[in-house]
Design a protein around this motif. Structure first.
Motif, short mmCIF file in Angstrom:
data_model
loop_
_atom_site.label_atom_id
_atom_site.label_comp_id
_atom_site.label_asym_id
_atom_site.label_seq_id
_atom_site.Cartn_x
_atom_site.Cartn_y
_atom_site.Cartn_z
N ASP A 268 0.75 -1.24 0.00
CA ASP A 268 -0.11 0.01 0.07
C ASP A 268 0.81 1.37 -0.06
O ASP A 268 0.18 2.21 0.25
N THR A 269 2.10 1.04 -0.31
CA THR A 269 3.14 2.07 -0.30
C THR A 269 3.78 2.19 -1.78
O THR A 269 4.30 1.03 -2.16
N ALA A 270 3.73 3.53 -2.34
CA ALA A 270 4.67 3.67 -3.55
C ALA A 270 6.20 3.05 -3.25
O ALA A 270 6.69 3.49 -2.25
N PRO A 271 6.51 2.59 -4.42
CA PRO A 271 8.05 2.21 -4.05
C PRO A 271 9.10 3.43 -3.70
O PRO A 271 9.83 3.30 -2.81
N THR A 272 8.69 4.84 -4.16
CA THR A 272 9.22 5.80 -3.72
C THR A 272 9.30 6.17 -2.43
O THR A 272 9.99 7.09 -1.70
N GLY A 273 8.29 5.67 -1.68
CA GLY A 273 7.98 6.11 -0.38
C GLY A 273 8.31 4.98 0.52
O GLY A 273 8.09 5.17 1.72
N LEU A 274 8.76 4.10 0.24
CA LEU A 274 9.36 2.77 1.22
C LEU A 274 10.28 3.40 2.14
O LEU A 274 11.08 4.07 1.73
N LEU A 275 10.22 3.07 3.29
CA LEU A 275 11.05 3.30 4.58
C LEU A 275 11.88 2.12 4.80
O LEU A 275 11.07 1.20 5.27
N THR A 276 13.05 2.09 5.02
CA THR A 276 13.86 0.81 5.48
C THR A 276 14.88 1.29 6.33
O THR A 276 15.93 2.21 5.88
N ASP A 277 15.07 0.60 7.63
CA ASP A 277 16.21 1.11 8.48
C ASP A 277 17.15 -0.08 8.43
O ASP A 277 16.98 -1.38 8.50
N ILE A 278 18.50 0.23 8.03
CA ILE A 278 19.53 -0.68 7.70
C ILE A 278 20.31 -0.78 8.94
O ILE A 278 20.77 0.21 9.31
N TYR A 279 20.66 -1.82 9.73
CA TYR A 279 21.21 -2.00 11.00
C TYR A 279 22.58 -2.54 10.51
O TYR A 279 22.61 -3.58 10.17
N MET A 280 23.78 -1.91 10.92
CA MET A 280 24.90 -2.54 10.98
C MET A 280 25.57 -2.45 12.54
O MET A 280 25.49 -1.57 13.15
N PRO A 281 26.13 -3.65 12.72
CA PRO A 281 26.59 -3.85 14.10
C PRO A 281 27.91 -3.24 14.45
O PRO A 281 28.80 -3.42 13.64
#
Length: 283
Positions: A268-281
């Protein structure tokens, strides 16, 4: 037939249809054929699928094909007309129109100016993008998930199985965090051998019965980059973290798993509006 057996049959039908869609994106996907795979009438199956997944079968096919097409545009030198054909569109004009309606610009322009280009090195050899990286200390996270072997761009197949099974078993909860765990470096390991797990947060009360496996993420400090845009761009964000942020941060990597948390829903979200948090240890 007892209730448990009925649920098992229902899960298997969802799984068969989802697997068939992902494995036959290059082909004409007839809705009647998918209903046959589910062993139900088209009239009923399409309504059941939408009730479980929140979108129609046709919408799923369109979304997955455009997702793969965006990956081909970003990662390969394939001609746009070839990508359109591979994505099941009868001509380039219709592909251009549909792609623009979803990604905000035609595919040829997206290749040159899409959100992935902010990570590209400038003439000076440095990436032009600058992102805020937040340092977070987190508690260990317990997960259940569905394993995936193959291109990370195709982990959606495992997520389809994960959520279809959760809903079929009545285990889905709005508070579940959607997390992808990735074990291998795609620049080193062949795509067909990449290992990952499509997960949600879940405590010990949810049994890790097949197709589920249990997965844990260690607590500690992480560098967290919030990425906005299509999943096809994600590998560029990783390159930026390693090549640009890490060397000047003064920090060292910890021997732990990197993971991604998906903050909104691609259904339900356009690809340009996708939010992702990338976690680096970090150490």
């Amino acid at each position: 037939m007892n209730g448990q057996t009925a649920w098992s049959l229902y899960e298997n039908r969802l799984r068969r249809v989802s697997a068939y869609i992902h494995d036959h994106l290059d082909e004409e996907l007839d809705m009647e054929r998918l209903a046959d795979i589910a062993c139900m009438s088209s009239y009923h199956w399409h309504r059941i699928y939408r009730a479980i997944y929140g979108e129609t079968l046709a919408a799923t096919v369109k979304r997955l094909r455009l997702h793969r097409a965006a990956g081909d545009i970003v990662r390969t030198g394939l001609d746009i007309s070839e990508i359109a054909k591979r994505s099941g569109y009868p001509n380039l004009q219709s592909f251009n129109r549909i792609f623009k309606s979803v990604y905000g610009m035609p595919p040829a322009r997206y290749r040159k100016e899409g959100s992935h280009t902010v990570f590209e090195p400038s003439i000076s050899g440095k990436a032009t993008a600058m992102f805020d990286v937040t340092l977070k200390t987190i508690e260990p996270i317990e997960l259940i998930g569905v394993p995936h072997t193959g291109s990370y761009m195709q982990i959606s197949k495992a997520f389809e199985t994960l959520f279809g099974t959760l809903y079929a078993r009545g285990l889905a909860s709005p508070g579940m965090r959607m997390i992808g765990v990735y074990f291998d470096d795609p620049d080193i390991v062949p795509a067909e051998k990449l290992r990952s797990v499509a997960c949600v947060s879940a405590d010990e009360t949810i049994a890790a019965e097949p197709p589920f496996v249990r997965q844990s993420l260690s607590g500690g400090e992480y560098a967290v980059l919030r990425h906005k845009g299509p999943y096809a761009d994600m590998h560029k964000a990783y390159q930026w973290l390693y090549a640009e942020w890490l060397p000047v941060s003064g920090r060292q990597l910890r021997d732990g798993l990197m993971f991604e948390e998906y903050l909104n829903n691609p259904r339900d979200t356009a690809p340009t509006g996708l939010l992702t948090d990338i976690y680096m240890p970090l150490v």
